[in-house]
Design an enzyme around this catalytic site. Structure first.
Site, short mmCIF file in Angstrom:
data_model
loop_
_atom_site.label_atom_id
_atom_site.label_comp_id
_atom_site.label_asym_id
_atom_site.label_seq_id
_atom_site.Cartn_x
_atom_site.Cartn_y
_atom_site.Cartn_z
N VAL A 152 1.32 -1.08 0.08
CA VAL A 152 0.20 -0.08 -0.04
C VAL A 152 1.18 1.53 0.66
O VAL A 152 1.65 1.08 1.30
CB VAL A 152 -1.22 0.31 0.94
CG1 VAL A 152 -1.77 1.34 1.64
CG2 VAL A 152 -1.69 -1.05 1.32
N ASP A 153 0.94 1.95 -1.01
CA ASP A 153 1.65 2.69 -1.11
C ASP A 153 1.49 4.88 -0.63
O ASP A 153 -0.11 4.49 -0.20
CB ASP A 153 2.60 3.03 -2.46
CG ASP A 153 1.29 3.31 -3.52
OD1 ASP A 153 0.18 4.03 -2.96
OD2 ASP A 153 1.37 3.37 -4.79
#
Lengths: 82, 243
Positions: free
Chosen positions: A39-40
């Site tokens: 998850v960026d």
């Protein structure tokens, strides 16, 4: 009307939201890091908006930059609401 | 991914000139169009009428983009038409002078409307676009910025800034199906350019001024599904001026 902020309610919203960013539901725990879940930063910015829409709690970019795990995110939302 | 049903395009400064032409072109391409205006309500209503006569749907929405948070603009567009999935930052002002004579207020006003407001609008627009996994942002820049033009240091700074912003925002949101591009018009026949000397045209390789519709055609393309893989770029519509 925003949903009442309880650790359980926030956890549910966060856990429910993460798969849309590509996180494997079976990997989502409070201890999992966003890095592990792939998850960026854009995903986290979007998660912040989902949280704001649901709970009326605004998270700033600086806040979001410090969190590492799913549990950090939940705790941050709960503390900001208090 | 194709454009979602009910998708609305919000065009700032669309009561006349390039903005009005863009509004009409997007409506012709199936977008519902929010025609934003600052003071020229009659012009905005005329744009809406032209769109409706051609079979499209539009609404005139007043509000100065330089006035701060654009939430009301977006709320009005969404309520009257649908979710804003295209934004065209077209509203612009000029306050020309040689750099040495530009007053702070004229610097600030030009940067304020042409760059700061475009950023606020962009930031606000990305929100529904992220949710929809679809979005089109087109910033109307200028050949002035990438290219020098004596007397327009403020305008050039704002427009060059707009191109820089376009590239970086495009990079940030590309993986969500949102494209961000700029269109850089050259010398276009509008109220904004009518006071310029005629010999300006002699510097244009095409030897004529452009038409607002020619700028609008570029915006229409960038907002279309055909341009899904075009992002972060600047399309010059300038008769070769920047070549």
């Amino acid at each position: 009307m925003a949903t009442a902020v309880t650790p359980e309610a926030v956890e549910k919203v966060v856990f429910d939201a993460l798969p849309q960013f590509g996180a494997d539901p079976s990997d989502i725990t409070r201890e999992a890091t966003f890095e592990d879940l792939d998850v960026d930063s854009l995903d986290l910015a979007e998660l912040s908006q989902i949280i704001e829409d649901e709970f009326g709690v605004q998270l700033k970019g600086d806040d979001v930059g410090k969190i590492k795990t799913v549990g950090d995110a939940i705790d941050l939302v709960v503390s900001r609401a208090g | 991914m194709p454009r979602p049903e009910g998708a609305t395009a919000l065009v700032t400064g669309a009561s006349k000139g390039i903005g009005a032409a863009i509004a009409k072109a997007l409506a012709a391409d199936g977008w519902l169009v929010a025609v934003n205006y600052r003071s020229d309500e009659a012009g905005a209503r005329a744009t809406v009428e032209a769109i409706e006569e051609a079979g499209g749907r539009a609404a005139a929405i007043g509000g100065d983009v330089a006035d701060g948070p654009p939430d009301a603009l977006f709320a009005a567009a969404t309520e009257q038409l649908g979710p804003v999935l295209a934004l065209v930052n077209n509203a612009g002002v000029r306050a020309d002078n040689l750099a040495i004579q530009i007053e702070d207020e004229d610097w600030d006003a030009v940067i304020g409307t042409n760059l700061n407001a475009a950023f606020r609008m962009t930031k606000r627009a990305i929100r529904p676009m992220l949710k929809a996994r679809y979005g089109r942002i087109v910033n109307i820049a200028s050949v002035v910025g990438p290219r020098a033009n004596a007397g327009q240091a403020n305008y050039a700074a704002a427009k060059a800034g707009l191109i820089g912003m376009t590239k970086t925002v495009a990079h940030e949101v590309a993986r969500r199906g949102i494209t961000v591009n700029a269109v850089a018009p050259g010398f276009i026949e509008t109220d904004m350019t009518k006071d310029l000397p005629e010999d300006v045209v002699k510097a244009v390789p095409a030897r004529r001024a452009g038409k607002p519709e020619e700028v609008a055609a570029a915006v229409r393309f960038l907002a279309s599904d055909d341009a899904a893989y075009v992002t972060g770029t600047t399309l010059f519509v300038d008769g070769g001026l920047s070549a």
